[in-house]
Design a protein around this motif. Structure first.
Motif, PDB file in Angstrom:
ATOM      1  N   LYS A   1     -28.854  12.319  34.849  1.00 30.55           N
ATOM      2  CA  LYS A   1     -29.369  13.713  35.251  1.00 30.55           C
ATOM      3  C   LYS A   1     -28.047  14.806  35.018  1.00 30.55           C
ATOM      4  O   LYS A   1     -27.378  14.720  35.713  1.00 30.55           O
ATOM      5  CB  LYS A   1     -29.969  13.687  36.776  1.00 30.55           C
ATOM      6  N   THR A   2     -28.190  15.340  33.961  1.00 31.18           N
ATOM      7  CA  THR A   2     -26.976  16.391  33.598  1.00 31.18           C
ATOM      8  C   THR A   2     -26.366  17.033  34.574  1.00 31.18           C
ATOM      9  O   THR A   2     -25.063  17.206  34.703  1.00 31.18           O
ATOM     10  CB  THR A   2     -27.417  16.721  32.282  1.00 31.18           C
ATOM     11  N   ILE A   3     -27.358  18.013  35.135  1.00 26.99           N
ATOM     12  CA  ILE A   3     -26.744  19.182  36.012  1.00 26.99           C
ATOM     13  C   ILE A   3     -26.185  18.568  37.236  1.00 26.99           C
ATOM     14  O   ILE A   3     -25.151  18.911  37.545  1.00 26.99           O
ATOM     15  CB  ILE A   3     -28.238  20.239  36.407  1.00 26.99           C
ATOM     16  N   GLU A   4     -26.780  17.626  37.741  1.00 27.54           N
ATOM     17  CA  GLU A   4     -26.406  16.968  39.114  1.00 27.54           C
ATOM     18  C   GLU A   4     -24.883  16.222  38.558  1.00 27.54           C
ATOM     19  O   GLU A   4     -24.132  16.494  39.644  1.00 27.54           O
ATOM     20  CB  GLU A   4     -27.457  15.691  39.670  1.00 27.54           C
ATOM     21  N   LEU A   5     -25.068  15.641  37.732  1.00 28.57           N
ATOM     22  CA  LEU A   5     -23.938  14.812  37.105  1.00 28.57           C
ATOM     23  C   LEU A   5     -22.443  15.962  37.060  1.00 28.57           C
ATOM     24  O   LEU A   5     -21.492  15.694  37.397  1.00 28.57           O
ATOM     25  CB  LEU A   5     -24.250  13.921  35.955  1.00 28.57           C
ATOM     26  N   PHE A   6     -22.821  16.899  36.578  1.00 26.39           N
ATOM     27  CA  PHE A   6     -21.822  17.877  36.078  1.00 26.39           C
ATOM     28  C   PHE A   6     -20.986  18.536  37.422  1.00 26.39           C
ATOM     29  O   PHE A   6     -20.085  18.753  37.493  1.00 26.39           O
ATOM     30  CB  PHE A   6     -22.519  19.232  35.226  1.00 26.39           C
TER      31      PHE A   6
ATOM     32  N   LEU B   1     -29.524   9.084  42.720  1.00 29.17           N
ATOM     33  CA  LEU B   1     -29.744  10.586  42.290  1.00 29.17           C
ATOM     34  C   LEU B   1     -29.160  10.809  40.926  1.00 29.17           C
ATOM     35  O   LEU B   1     -29.553  11.893  40.357  1.00 29.17           O
ATOM     36  CB  LEU B   1     -29.297  11.349  43.213  1.00 29.17           C
ATOM     37  N   LEU B   2     -28.397   9.918  40.356  1.00 28.16           N
ATOM     38  CA  LEU B   2     -27.677  10.364  39.131  1.00 28.16           C
ATOM     39  C   LEU B   2     -27.866   9.180  38.015  1.00 28.16           C
ATOM     40  O   LEU B   2     -27.613   9.386  36.853  1.00 28.16           O
ATOM     41  CB  LEU B   2     -25.947  10.306  39.328  1.00 28.16           C
ATOM     42  N   GLY B   3     -28.444   7.984  38.623  1.00 26.53           N
ATOM     43  CA  GLY B   3     -28.848   7.114  37.550  1.00 26.53           C
ATOM     44  C   GLY B   3     -27.536   6.224  37.290  1.00 26.53           C
ATOM     45  O   GLY B   3     -27.856   5.440  36.209  1.00 26.53           O
ATOM     46  N   ILE B   4     -26.378   6.273  38.020  1.00 26.19           N
ATOM     47  CA  ILE B   4     -25.382   5.348  37.645  1.00 26.19           C
ATOM     48  C   ILE B   4     -25.546   4.064  38.200  1.00 26.19           C
ATOM     49  O   ILE B   4     -25.898   3.943  39.549  1.00 26.19           O
ATOM     50  CB  ILE B   4     -23.954   6.101  37.969  1.00 26.19           C
ATOM     51  N   PRO B   5     -25.309   2.989  37.660  1.00 25.13           N
ATOM     52  CA  PRO B   5     -25.340   1.734  38.134  1.00 25.13           C
ATOM     53  C   PRO B   5     -24.397   1.540  39.358  1.00 25.13           C
ATOM     54  O   PRO B   5     -23.509   2.267  39.577  1.00 25.13           O
ATOM     55  CB  PRO B   5     -24.774   0.641  36.874  1.00 25.13           C
ATOM     56  N   TYR B   6     -25.208   0.705  40.369  1.00 26.79           N
ATOM     57  CA  TYR B   6     -24.513   0.631  41.802  1.00 26.79           C
ATOM     58  C   TYR B   6     -22.905   0.158  41.530  1.00 26.79           C
ATOM     59  O   TYR B   6     -22.036   0.907  42.262  1.00 26.79           O
ATOM     60  CB  TYR B   6     -25.065  -0.429  42.592  1.00 26.79           C
ATOM     61  N   HIS B   7     -22.716  -0.728  40.975  1.00 27.89           N
ATOM     62  CA  HIS B   7     -21.434  -1.492  40.885  1.00 27.89           C
ATOM     63  C   HIS B   7     -20.543  -0.258  40.188  1.00 27.89           C
ATOM     64  O   HIS B   7     -19.187  -0.290  40.647  1.00 27.89           O
ATOM     65  CB  HIS B   7     -21.260  -2.801  40.009  1.00 27.89           C
TER      66      HIS B   7
ATOM     67  N   LEU C   1     -36.085  18.736  47.434  1.00 29.15           N
ATOM     68  CA  LEU C   1     -35.210  19.510  46.778  1.00 29.15           C
ATOM     69  C   LEU C   1     -35.563  19.452  45.206  1.00 29.15           C
ATOM     70  O   LEU C   1     -34.382  18.731  44.585  1.00 29.15           O
ATOM     71  CB  LEU C   1     -33.760  19.632  47.182  1.00 29.15           C
ATOM     72  N   PRO C   2     -36.602  19.785  44.680  1.00 26.15           N
ATOM     73  CA  PRO C   2     -36.897  19.686  43.452  1.00 26.15           C
ATOM     74  C   PRO C   2     -35.926  20.192  42.307  1.00 26.15           C
ATOM     75  O   PRO C   2     -35.775  19.869  41.104  1.00 26.15           O
ATOM     76  CB  PRO C   2     -38.193  20.111  43.068  1.00 26.15           C
ATOM     77  N   ASN C   3     -35.318  21.408  42.565  1.00 26.28           N
ATOM     78  CA  ASN C   3     -34.219  21.851  41.819  1.00 26.28           C
ATOM     79  C   ASN C   3     -32.950  21.273  41.747  1.00 26.28           C
ATOM     80  O   ASN C   3     -32.356  20.761  42.166  1.00 26.28           O
ATOM     81  CB  ASN C   3     -33.922  23.393  42.283  1.00 26.28           C
ATOM     82  N   ALA C   4     -32.754  21.105  40.287  1.00 29.81           N
ATOM     83  CA  ALA C   4     -31.476  20.331  40.028  1.00 29.81           C
ATOM     84  C   ALA C   4     -30.310  20.493  40.523  1.00 29.81           C
ATOM     85  O   ALA C   4     -29.318  19.929  40.902  1.00 29.81           O
ATOM     86  CB  ALA C   4     -31.643  20.186  38.264  1.00 29.81           C
ATOM     87  N   LEU C   5     -30.023  21.923  40.399  1.00 30.44           N
ATOM     88  CA  LEU C   5     -28.853  22.641  40.975  1.00 30.44           C
ATOM     89  C   LEU C   5     -28.748  22.161  42.425  1.00 30.44           C
ATOM     90  O   LEU C   5     -27.474  21.897  42.935  1.00 30.44           O
ATOM     91  CB  LEU C   5     -28.799  24.166  40.920  1.00 30.44           C
ATOM     92  N   MET C   6     -29.813  22.299  43.108  1.00 30.72           N
ATOM     93  CA  MET C   6     -29.653  21.887  44.701  1.00 30.72           C
ATOM     94  C   MET C   6     -29.282  20.600  44.894  1.00 30.72           C
ATOM     95  O   MET C   6     -28.707  20.126  45.608  1.00 30.72           O
ATOM     96  CB  MET C   6     -30.783  22.281  45.393  1.00 30.72           C
TER      97      MET C   6
END
Length: 482
Positions: free
Chosen positions: A2-7, A148-154, A308-313
């Motif tokens: 998820k690009t915005i959340e990651l940024f 929320l970001l899709g990054i593997p747990y480890h 909070l469906p908004n990516a920025l939030m």
């Protein structure tokens, strides 16, 4: 991904590292600056920093997860202890410890009792308990980044640990204080905003709780466990403000004793609002909308994504959870480092070590502590709150009696303090591992044992030196004059 959340998350992380680099200029050669921020932190900053240190990833994820699994009454019994405990600590220990100008709990106990064995055992207990606490925080970071970001747990655990270890190792308490103020304000704002959104979505607090308790009757009921478990949950966090190193160290950073006392009370108010609103909104919404979650600790994240469906939030919210994790974990790492470098190495291995040497060693130990936490966090147990509460119970059982009676009872002796520490810690571990007592009730036995042992043994052992007692009495006299 998820690009915005990651940024947004990356931006926040880079900001924290930048603060650490800036703070490194202030702590490169002074242990006072490294451990206690030069004792120059004001009331506003320390209030938010204390709240952030207590309002951990466990408090945001764990408290909602525990409420979801065990019900609101059990969680409120536990966190009511913390709310009462901070004023308790401000009255009984804050001003006195700050006026003694010590930097760590072991340093105070060494000053008060001057017992070599005690000065070695206490830092070891702190290191063990704080590492357990850190593991719980890293789990919170890992499941947040994964969910929320899709990054593997480890990967999430490793990256998060490296980040906070980096800025703590180079910036010490100054870096922690500055980042904790930002983190405290951020997490408070996000939890309150999410709570308001949830309440509005359900037409108010009463409507939300009614729906939650209809779907999950256990949510509003006293759980099927003995009253002693509720009492134990309350007592564990009641004594935390007096014994948990990463909270007590914030007292030592205050610019004066009065500011330390105010900071504890203000932070308690902030924390009470954070916990109360969060549990009523988020855990209740979880029961109403997401019944049957496999991992209860994900209820906050599930609710965040839904409401909070908004990516920025969501990106800001992810940063808030990571802020909660880092604001506690950075202080925990510093507590471990101070115990190893200041209270063991400087005190018992190389007493003539310069301040620069101690600071350099602290950097190494910080990384060792961080790497150990990563190792254990890769396969953590469930229910964050229960995990780190067990660590708090060990600290309270071992340290509360020597700390409080050391301040308020002249007769407390060095050997009695040592035996009390061992008796409290050993009885707690025995009850935790080898008995089937109700959850969190072990402190109701181990803490009284510690106090009784110290009081009884003090009458049969050699008292503290007159010189030390005169210094302690001087602090009490100055309070009466004020």
């Amino acid at each position: 991904m998820k690009t915005i959340e990651l940024f947004i998350t990356v931006f926040y992380v880079v900001l924290c590292i930048g603060i650490g680099i800036w703070a490194s200029k202030k702590v490169s050669s002074s242990t006072d600056d490294y451990w206690v921020a030069g004792r120059k932190v004001g009331t506003f900053a320390n209030s938010w920093a204390m709240m952030a240190a207590l309002g951990s990833g466990g408090s945001i994820l764990g408290v909602n997860g525990l409420a979801y699994a065990a019900g609101v009454p059990y969680v409120f019994a536990m966190y009511a202890g913390a709310v009462v405990g901070f004023p308790f600590a401000s009255i009984l220990v804050a001003e006195h410890l700050r006026d003694l100008k010590v930097r760590t709990i072991p340093e105070y106990l060494n000053f008060r009792y001057n017992n070599k064995a005690l000065s070695i055992i206490v830092p070891i207990i702190i290191i063990i308990a704080m590492e357990v606490y850190i593991v719980a925080q890293l789990k919170a970071a890992g499941i947040t980044a994964t969910y929320l970001l899709g990054i593997p747990y480890h990967y999430a655990v490793i990256i998060t640990a490296v980040i906070f270890t980096l800025y703590v190792s180079i910036g010490g308490m100054w870096a922690i204080t500055l980042t904790d103020v930002i983190q405290g304000i951020l997490m408070f704002a996000v939890v309150m905003l999410l709570s308001l959104v949830v309440f509005s979505s359900f037409g108010g607090v009463q409507s939300l709780i009614s729906q939650a308790t209809t779907i999950a009757p256990h949510f509003g009921q006293i759980k099927d466990m003995s009253f002693i478990s509720y009492a134990g949950a309350f007592v564990v966090w009641l004594i935390a403000g007096c014994t948990v190193p990463h909270l007590v160290m914030r007292v030592f950073t205050s610019r004066d004793a009065y500011s330390a006392k105010l900071s504890l009370n203000y932070s308690m108010i902030l924390y009470a609002c954070l916990t109360f609103a969060g549990v009523l909104a988020i855990a209740s919404a979880g029961e109403a909308v997401f019944p049957g979650l496999i991992d209860a600790d994900t209820v906050f994240l599930t609710g965040m994504e839904h409401f909070l469906p908004n990516a920025l939030m969501r990106g800001i919210a992810v940063s808030a959870v990571l802020a909660a994790v880092m604001s506690t974990t950075d202080a925990l790492i510093l507590a471990v480092t101070s115990a190893a470098a200041n209270d063991i190495y400087k005190k018992h291995i190389k007493s003539d070590a310069t301040e620069k040497e101690v600071v350099r060693l602290s950097l190494v130990i910080t990384w060792v502590a961080g790497l150990l936490a990563i190792y254990f966090a890769l396969n953590p147990p469930k229910l964050l709150t229960m995990l780190y509460t067990a660590a708090v119970g060990l600290l309270g059982s071992s340290l509360l009696a020597p700390i409080l009676l050391g301040i308020w009872w002249k007769r407390a002796t060095p050997k009695a303090a040592l035996i009390s520490c061992l008796a409290g810690g050993a009885s707690y571990c025995y009850l935790l591992w080898f008995t089937k007592m109700p959850p969190l009730s072990h402190v109701l036995v181990s803490v009284p044992i510690s106090f009784l042992v110290l009081i009884i043994t003090s009458y049969f052992t050699e008292p503290t030196t007159t010189e030390i007692m005169l210094k302690v009495e001087k602090i009490h006299l100055s309070k009466k004059e004020d």
